[in-house]
Motif scaffolding. Structure first.
Motif, PDB file in Angstrom:
ATOM      1  N   HIS A  18      -3.280   1.070 -14.511  1.00 57.92           N
ATOM      2  CA  HIS A  18      -4.118  -0.062 -14.114  1.00 57.92           C
ATOM      3  C   HIS A  18      -5.292   0.353 -13.241  1.00 57.92           C
ATOM      4  CE1 HIS A  18      -0.337  -2.836 -14.568  1.00 57.92           C
ATOM      5  NE2 HIS A  18      -0.855  -2.462 -15.725  1.00 57.92           N
ATOM      6  N   PRO A  49      -0.327  -5.308  -8.812  1.00 53.75           N
ATOM      7  CA  PRO A  49       0.097  -6.652  -8.408  1.00 53.75           C
ATOM      8  C   PRO A  49       1.248  -6.698  -7.421  1.00 53.75           C
ATOM      9  CG  PRO A  49       0.992  -6.121 -10.568  1.00 53.75           C
ATOM     10  CD  PRO A  49       0.101  -4.969 -10.177  1.00 53.75           C
ATOM     11  N   TRP A  50       1.931  -5.557  -7.177  1.00 55.08           N
ATOM     12  CA  TRP A  50       3.162  -5.636  -6.389  1.00 55.08           C
ATOM     13  C   TRP A  50       3.407  -4.278  -5.744  1.00 55.08           C
ATOM     14  CZ3 TRP A  50       7.669  -9.250  -7.129  1.00 55.08           C
ATOM     15  CH2 TRP A  50       8.808  -8.833  -6.460  1.00 55.08           C
ATOM     16  N   SER A  83      -3.755  -8.349  -0.495  1.00 56.75           N
ATOM     17  CA  SER A  83      -3.576  -9.795  -0.595  1.00 56.75           C
ATOM     18  C   SER A  83      -2.665 -10.286   0.512  1.00 56.75           C
ATOM     19  CB  SER A  83      -2.959 -10.150  -1.956  1.00 56.75           C
ATOM     20  OG  SER A  83      -1.582  -9.799  -1.986  1.00 56.75           O
ATOM     21  N   ALA A 107      -0.205  -7.613  -3.176  1.00 53.11           N
ATOM     22  CA  ALA A 107      -1.026  -6.988  -4.223  1.00 53.11           C
ATOM     23  C   ALA A 107      -2.137  -6.179  -3.557  1.00 53.11           C
ATOM     24  CB  ALA A 107      -1.614  -8.057  -5.131  1.00 53.11           C
ATOM     25  N   THR A 159      -6.038  -4.383  -4.327  1.00 53.79           N
ATOM     26  CA  THR A 159      -7.211  -4.252  -5.199  1.00 53.79           C
ATOM     27  C   THR A 159      -8.153  -3.203  -4.617  1.00 53.79           C
ATOM     28  OG1 THR A 159      -7.062  -6.589  -5.836  1.00 53.79           O
ATOM     29  CG2 THR A 159      -9.143  -5.471  -6.257  1.00 53.79           C
TER      30      THR A 159
END
Length: 374
Positions: free
Chosen positions: A134, A154-155, A193, A208, A210
């Protein structure tokens, strides 16, 4: 047969985990216990277990580290989950060829003054051809000494707001193999996040991440060839993860011993069978990690991980049966053992979905068997 001494936690740490396990699991947003987990585990010297004395550790092997995680999981799976994230990152530095990175960051990680997070779940699935990477790294010069990093995961667990570093694998578009970087929380373009709204393990600092045009140089490389590194590191990654299952299953089965004579008479045979299975799987895990067999035979470790998850599920069911109707009481004054039974049931429900999930592992085993048959 490889054996390790069952790790005994300091009494003050065990008492703190018992006192706050429910809050850490289900009500972290109303307490500050999440921020205390890493420092408390560090004060107990747990991050040093299985790390050579010469590197600042207390000696021992990866097996001893697995047993330390199991010891914490007996009291709080959320805390053991944090422990696994920190210790996995430490393991990556131990296995990395980047001695300067290890020398710079290992002392703070062992001391618990900085958090380490394993963002390599996506990479482990990539290694098994389950999903693509990703994250992406674009070299900014011809010598590939600086990279622009982009993408999202995401995790990730143990993203402490006080400061963290995450290990993550990045695809490259210059013909080089995917690489693994250590990404610090304060690098430009790194965004964490809010904590994920989990049904349990809420105090694990899981969020998460980014990355947007995050520029790092090659000094942050854990491994230049992610595939080769992951194949070598996966037995420890999964082995340390299995410590959570081992500890939770042991604690659930101990609840049978603390039950009334009538309950023990009804459940002892089932509990004894599960103990034998748990001991056999643990021995297989320790033998495979110690001998290095799991590097060339990952399917054998997948089978152990699946077997341990099945034991956890069965032990949790016996735990509920031993508690009886008391396990559904949440009124003020409800005995702690009853609340702990409900918490352990939530914890057990999490074990099958820890990456790699049981579904993913079973798919991998099915593909392996088809390949062998062909």
């Amino acid at each position: 047969m490889t054996r390790a001494l069952v790790h005994t936690l300091p009494a003050d740490l065990a008492a703190w985990l018992d006192a706050h396990a429910e809050a850490i699991d289900a009500h972290a947003q109303h307490h500050n216990h999440a921020s205390e987990i890493v420092p408390r585990l560090a004060r107990a010297e747990l991050f040093r277990v299985g790390v050579a004395h010469a590197l600042g550790g207390s000696g021992g092997t990866t097996i001893d580290a697995i047993e330390a995680i199991a010891a914490v999981a007996r009291h709080s799976l959320a805390s053991a989950f944090v422990f696994w994230g920190q210790r996995s990152f430490i393991e990556y530095l131990l296995q990395s060829d980047n001695e300067a990175l290890r020398a710079r960051w290992l002392p703070a990680l062992l001391a618990g003054t900085h958090a380490g997070a394993t963002g390599l779940s996506n990479a482990m699935k990539y290694l098994c051809a389950i999903e693509p990477l990703h994250l992406h790294a674009v070299p900014l010069d011809s010598g590939a000494t600086r990279f622009a990093l982009d993408g999202a995961l995401p995790w990730i667990t143990n993203l402490r707001r006080e400061g963290f570093m995450v290990a993550a694998a990045f695809d490259r578009h210059d013909g080089a193999p995917p690489a693994i970087f250590a990404v610090p929380h304060d690098a430009p373009g790194v965004m964490r996040s809010d904590d994920l709204d989990l049904i349990a393990l809420r105090g694990s600092n899981t969020a998460a991440l980014t990355l947007s045009n995050t520029v790092l140089d090659a000094s942050w490389l854990i491994a230049a060839d992610a595939r080769a590194f992951l194949a070598r590191a996966r037995p420890a990654f999964l082995g340390l993860q299995c410590g959570m299952s081992i500890g939770l299953a042991r604690r659930a089965l101990e609840s049978i011993d603390a039950s009334s004579p009538a309950v023990r008479a009804a459940l002892d045979d089932d509990a004894a069978a599960l103990r034998r299975e748990l001991d056999a799987l643990t021995a297989r895990l320790y033998d495979g990690v110690t001998s290095g067999a799991f590097v060339a035979q990952p399917a054998a470790q997948f089978e152990v991980r699946i077997g341990l998850a099945d034991v956890v599920a069965a032990a949790a069911r016996l735990d509920v049966q031993a508690a009886g109707g008391r396990g559904y009481l949440c009124a003020p004054g409800t005995p702690r053992v009853t609340n702990d039974t409900a918490r352990r049931s939530r914890e057990a429900a999490f074990v099958p979905i820890v990456t790699p999930t049981l579904v993913q592992l079973k798919n991998q085993l099915a593909q392996h068997r088809r390949s062998e048959a062909a």
